[in-house]
Design a protein around this motif. Sequence first.
Motif, short mmCIF file in Angstrom:
data_model
loop_
_atom_site.label_atom_id
_atom_site.label_comp_id
_atom_site.label_asym_id
_atom_site.label_seq_id
_atom_site.Cartn_x
_atom_site.Cartn_y
_atom_site.Cartn_z
N GLY A 124 0.78 -1.22 0.00
CA GLY A 124 0.00 0.00 0.00
C GLY A 124 0.81 1.27 0.00
N ASP A 125 2.15 1.16 -0.09
CA ASP A 125 2.97 2.38 -0.16
C ASP A 125 2.74 3.11 -1.48
OD1 ASP A 125 4.10 2.01 2.34
OD2 ASP A 125 5.83 0.92 1.56
N ASN A 126 2.63 2.34 -2.55
CA ASN A 126 2.44 2.91 -3.89
C ASN A 126 1.31 2.15 -4.59
OD1 ASN A 126 4.97 4.77 -4.19
ND2 ASN A 126 5.78 2.84 -3.40
N TRP A 127 0.58 2.89 -5.44
CA TRP A 127 -0.58 2.31 -6.11
C TRP A 127 -0.53 2.58 -7.60
CZ3 TRP A 127 -4.16 -0.66 -3.58
CH2 TRP A 127 -4.09 -0.65 -2.19
N THR A 128 -0.95 1.56 -8.38
CA THR A 128 -1.07 1.69 -9.83
C THR A 128 -2.55 1.67 -10.19
OG1 THR A 128 1.04 0.55 -10.21
CG2 THR A 128 -0.50 0.65 -12.06
N ASN A 129 -3.00 2.71 -10.88
CA ASN A 129 -4.41 2.83 -11.25
C ASN A 129 -4.66 2.05 -12.53
OD1 ASN A 129 -7.00 3.71 -12.01
ND2 ASN A 129 -6.69 5.70 -11.03
N LEU A 130 -5.55 1.05 -12.45
CA LEU A 130 -5.90 0.20 -13.60
C LEU A 130 -7.26 0.55 -14.19
CD1 LEU A 130 -4.86 -3.28 -12.12
CD2 LEU A 130 -3.45 -1.75 -13.52
N SER A 131 -7.85 1.62 -13.73
CA SER A 131 -9.23 1.93 -14.09
C SER A 131 -9.45 2.03 -15.60
CB SER A 131 -9.66 3.24 -13.42
OG SER A 131 -9.47 3.20 -12.03
N ALA A 132 -8.49 2.56 -16.32
CA ALA A 132 -8.66 2.79 -17.76
C ALA A 132 -8.79 1.48 -18.54
CB ALA A 132 -7.49 3.60 -18.30
N LEU A 133 -8.46 0.34 -17.92
CA LEU A 133 -8.57 -0.95 -18.59
C LEU A 133 -9.98 -1.53 -18.52
CD1 LEU A 133 -5.29 -2.64 -17.24
CD2 LEU A 133 -5.60 -1.40 -19.40
N LEU A 134 -10.85 -0.92 -17.72
CA LEU A 134 -12.16 -1.51 -17.45
C LEU A 134 -13.22 -1.09 -18.48
CD1 LEU A 134 -12.27 -0.90 -13.60
CD2 LEU A 134 -11.89 -3.09 -14.76
N PRO A 135 -14.16 -1.99 -18.78
CA PRO A 135 -15.30 -1.60 -19.62
C PRO A 135 -16.07 -0.47 -18.97
CG PRO A 135 -15.21 -3.99 -19.34
CD PRO A 135 -14.21 -3.41 -18.38
N GLY A 136 -16.52 0.46 -19.77
CA GLY A 136 -17.27 1.59 -19.25
C GLY A 136 -16.42 2.80 -18.92
N TYR A 137 -15.09 2.61 -18.93
CA TYR A 137 -14.22 3.73 -18.56
C TYR A 137 -14.22 4.83 -19.62
CZ TYR A 137 -10.28 6.37 -16.77
OH TYR A 137 -9.49 7.39 -16.27
N THR A 138 -14.38 4.46 -20.87
CA THR A 138 -14.31 5.45 -21.94
C THR A 138 -15.59 6.25 -22.10
OG1 THR A 138 -14.97 3.75 -23.55
CG2 THR A 138 -12.61 4.11 -23.23
N ARG A 139 -16.63 5.88 -21.37
CA ARG A 139 -17.88 6.63 -21.43
C ARG A 139 -17.62 8.07 -20.97
NH1 ARG A 139 -22.20 4.01 -17.95
NH2 ARG A 139 -22.66 2.84 -19.83
N ALA A 140 -18.26 9.01 -21.62
CA ALA A 140 -18.10 10.41 -21.24
C ALA A 140 -18.57 10.61 -19.80
CB ALA A 140 -18.91 11.30 -22.18
N PRO A 141 -17.84 11.40 -19.02
CA PRO A 141 -18.21 11.61 -17.61
C PRO A 141 -19.66 12.07 -17.46
CG PRO A 141 -16.07 12.56 -18.06
CD PRO A 141 -16.64 12.14 -19.38
N GLY A 142 -20.38 11.36 -16.60
CA GLY A 142 -21.74 11.76 -16.29
C GLY A 142 -22.77 11.40 -17.34
N GLN A 143 -22.36 10.73 -18.41
CA GLN A 143 -23.30 10.39 -19.48
C GLN A 143 -24.45 9.54 -18.93
OE1 GLN A 143 -21.48 8.86 -23.06
NE2 GLN A 143 -23.26 7.59 -23.53
N ASP A 144 -25.65 9.91 -19.23
CA ASP A 144 -26.87 9.21 -18.80
C ASP A 144 -27.05 9.25 -17.28
OD1 ASP A 144 -27.37 8.56 -21.46
OD2 ASP A 144 -26.20 6.71 -21.32
N GLY A 145 -26.22 9.98 -16.58
CA GLY A 145 -26.37 10.09 -15.15
C GLY A 145 -26.11 8.80 -14.39
N VAL A 146 -25.33 7.87 -14.96
CA VAL A 146 -25.06 6.59 -14.30
C VAL A 146 -23.57 6.48 -13.98
CG1 VAL A 146 -26.97 5.44 -15.44
CG2 VAL A 146 -24.72 5.38 -16.50
N THR A 147 -23.25 5.59 -13.08
CA THR A 147 -21.88 5.39 -12.66
C THR A 147 -21.47 3.94 -12.83
OG1 THR A 147 -22.04 7.16 -11.02
CG2 THR A 147 -20.28 5.57 -10.70
N SER A 148 -20.48 3.69 -13.69
CA SER A 148 -19.90 2.35 -13.79
C SER A 148 -19.11 2.08 -12.52
CB SER A 148 -18.98 2.27 -15.00
OG SER A 148 -19.66 2.60 -16.20
N GLN A 149 -19.11 0.82 -12.07
CA GLN A 149 -18.39 0.54 -10.82
C GLN A 149 -17.99 -0.92 -10.69
OE1 GLN A 149 -20.93 0.77 -7.22
NE2 GLN A 149 -22.60 1.26 -8.62
N VAL A 150 -16.85 -1.13 -10.01
CA VAL A 150 -16.44 -2.46 -9.60
C VAL A 150 -17.27 -2.82 -8.37
CG1 VAL A 150 -14.54 -3.85 -8.68
CG2 VAL A 150 -14.10 -2.17 -10.49
N THR A 151 -17.99 -3.94 -8.43
CA THR A 151 -18.91 -4.29 -7.35
C THR A 151 -18.36 -5.37 -6.42
OG1 THR A 151 -20.02 -5.82 -8.87
CG2 THR A 151 -20.95 -3.61 -8.65
#
Length: 208
Positions: free
Chosen positions: A149-176
């Motif tokens: 936990g000293d350093n973190w690598t963000n993998l979010s851009a690899l996930l489906p739904g990440y390329t959706r425009a921010p706030g599009q359709d008012g929904v939030t993609s999420q890891v559940t």
Amino acid sequence: WRVLLGQFDAMTCTHQSFHLIGTRLLVGGECPLDDAFLRSYQLSADGSRLESQAEMPITVPQLENRNIQFIESVAGTQDVFVGVEGGLLRSDDGGRSFNFTIRHPTEGGATYPYIRNFLSPSGKPKVLVVGGFDKANAKPYLAWSNDGGDNWTNLSALLPGYTRAPGQDGVTSQVTSLAEDPQGRLLLTLNEDESAKGKLMLLTLGKP
């Protein structure tokens, strides 16, 4: 059921997250709303009651309105992690003191992850994976560390739904959820919409 802590009456508070470390009970939440807390209590030897309603000493940074999402410990270590809105807390003394290991500003930041899921793969106490969603951009959030936990690598851009425009359709993609199967494979579930378009995915970690 009987009340161990708090009350059954309707309250203007969120539900509490909790975690047991031996006979100590860690409890976190937000009560009243926008007033987050993380507390520690002593349980009786049989775990049936609190020894006292008085809180045990615990050192926690200022949480502001960062509601607690989960409390988890890493097997075989003194490390305890607490997911909060906009960050992640870490303790290396069994949950007696905490500091931020991930922290984003509550206002004006480019990213504001709600870290809701935590995984420490078996036999790899220094490897950690966290997931949830980025409220600031309505995108899924996934990150990992190979140094406890000293350093973190963000993998979010690899996930489906990440390329959706921010706030599009008012929904939030999420890891559940995050999980490890009996073969040691790392799995995650993801909703491309807030509560729809679910996917089960295999996660393979490389180098940070």
